[in-house]
Motif scaffolding. Structure first.
Motif, mmCIF file in Angstrom:
data_model
loop_
_atom_site.group_PDB
_atom_site.id
_atom_site.type_symbol
_atom_site.label_atom_id
_atom_site.label_comp_id
_atom_site.label_asym_id
_atom_site.label_seq_id
_atom_site.Cartn_x
_atom_site.Cartn_y
_atom_site.Cartn_z
ATOM 1 N N ASP A 1 5.379 -9.318 0.776
ATOM 2 C CA ASP A 1 5.444 -8.072 1.437
ATOM 3 C C ASP A 1 5.105 -6.948 0.433
ATOM 4 O O ASP A 1 4.613 -5.904 0.842
ATOM 5 C CB ASP A 1 7.064 -7.918 2.091
ATOM 6 C CG ASP A 1 7.257 -8.584 3.396
ATOM 7 O OD1 ASP A 1 6.285 -9.517 3.465
ATOM 8 O OD2 ASP A 1 8.123 -8.609 3.809
ATOM 9 N N GLN A 2 5.523 -7.012 -0.846
ATOM 10 C CA GLN A 2 5.517 -6.138 -1.840
ATOM 11 C C GLN A 2 3.875 -5.782 -1.999
ATOM 12 O O GLN A 2 3.542 -4.749 -2.313
ATOM 13 C CB GLN A 2 6.325 -6.438 -3.142
ATOM 14 C CG GLN A 2 6.060 -5.517 -4.145
ATOM 15 C CD GLN A 2 6.839 -3.956 -3.737
ATOM 16 O OE1 GLN A 2 8.082 -4.093 -3.124
ATOM 17 N NE2 GLN A 2 6.372 -2.979 -3.757
ATOM 18 N N GLU A 3 3.194 -7.094 -2.046
ATOM 19 C CA GLU A 3 1.807 -6.995 -2.496
ATOM 20 C C GLU A 3 1.053 -6.101 -1.183
ATOM 21 O O GLU A 3 0.097 -5.366 -1.232
ATOM 22 C CB GLU A 3 1.273 -8.324 -2.540
ATOM 23 C CG GLU A 3 1.719 -8.879 -3.776
ATOM 24 C CD GLU A 3 1.336 -10.319 -4.070
ATOM 25 O OE1 GLU A 3 1.032 -10.788 -5.007
ATOM 26 O OE2 GLU A 3 0.913 -11.202 -2.709
ATOM 27 N N ASP B 1 2.091 -2.563 -1.486
ATOM 28 C CA ASP B 1 1.485 -1.750 -2.562
ATOM 29 C C ASP B 1 0.052 -1.571 -2.283
ATOM 30 O O ASP B 1 -0.575 -0.543 -2.628
ATOM 31 C CB ASP B 1 1.339 -2.558 -4.019
ATOM 32 C CG ASP B 1 2.877 -2.538 -4.448
ATOM 33 O OD1 ASP B 1 3.653 -1.926 -4.185
ATOM 34 O OD2 ASP B 1 3.048 -3.716 -5.212
ATOM 35 N N GLN C 1 7.742 -1.236 7.156
ATOM 36 C CA GLN C 1 7.994 -2.686 7.033
ATOM 37 C C GLN C 1 7.068 -3.240 8.199
ATOM 38 O O GLN C 1 6.852 -4.529 8.279
ATOM 39 C CB GLN C 1 9.636 -2.999 7.058
ATOM 40 C CG GLN C 1 9.767 -4.374 7.202
ATOM 41 C CD GLN C 1 9.400 -5.128 5.592
ATOM 42 O OE1 GLN C 1 9.827 -4.977 4.665
ATOM 43 N NE2 GLN C 1 8.510 -6.042 5.804
#
Length: 211
Positions: A20-22, A25, A90
């Motif tokens: 999710d973070q990738e 970003d 999200q």
């Protein structure tokens, strides 16, 4: 591990294999530029409409920019669904990764919780007493004044997407089943008897927030 080689000479994972973070970003700069917001405002829990002021045209341009700048392809056939269900950053991350069920579960949980809080405040009942099958009249003795307050509380939550022109009326004044109330909108009426009916009503309008 399979990777992709882009035009700038960098290897990139397929989106489905990214965290999710990738994904966040990668798409964050696009959201910042498209919506004209500050970098710090774009967080995973930020609501695209209520927090970042996205409108219908932004929703239509977003997949185009994601394709051009991030090599993230949202097919034309999937874009109406994106406009219908993606509300937070999200949600967008999950949609890109193909985790649509996560979006539905998270939104249903949020709407259910918030509807219960409204009923707690308006009807003075404990949240543990409120279940999806609880009948507003038979279980909580809700009357016309209570129902008007419930509808007003729904309208006052911008993340619900319930329009201000929505009105309620007792069943005697509308073509609804006996023992329930109706929420009416232009050309539509919704029979509301249980807590679950209220949650489904909110979900319906949330899907209509961005056409």
């Amino acid at each position: 591990r399979r990777m992709f080689f882009n035009l700038f000479g960098k290897w990139r994972k397929p989106v489905g294999k990214m965290t999710d973070q990738e994904v966040f970003d990668r798409i964050k700069p696009v959201i910042v530029d498209l919506l004209g917001v500050y970098d710090y405002e774009v967080k995973l829990d930020a609501h695209l409409v209520c927090d970042l002021s996205a409108d219908e045209s932004d929703y239509r341009e977003l997949p185009v920019l994601l394709g051009k700048r991030c090599n993230i392809v949202i097919p034309e056939s999937d874009r109406p669904e994106m406009r219908r269900i993606v509300r937070t950053v999200q949600d967008l991350v999950d949609f890109i990764k193909g985790d649509k069920e996560k979006i539905h579960q998270r939104q249903h949980s949020y709407f259910s919780r918030e509807v219960r809080h409204i009923l707690r405040d308006v009807l003075g009942v404990g949240t543990l007493q409120i279940t999806s099958s609880s009948h507003l009249i038979n279980d909580f003795s809700a009357d016309a004044v209570d129902f008007e307050a419930i509808v007003m509380a729904l309208v006052e939550k911008p993340k619900f997407g319930v329009p201000v022109m929505v009105q309620y009326m007792p069943n005697a004044e509308a073509e609804c089943e006996s023992g329930v109330y109706c929420i009416t909108d232009v050309g539509e009426s919704f029979s509301i008897a249980t807590v679950g009916d209220l949650v489904r009503f909110v979900e319906r309008y949330n899907e209509k927030m961005i056409v």
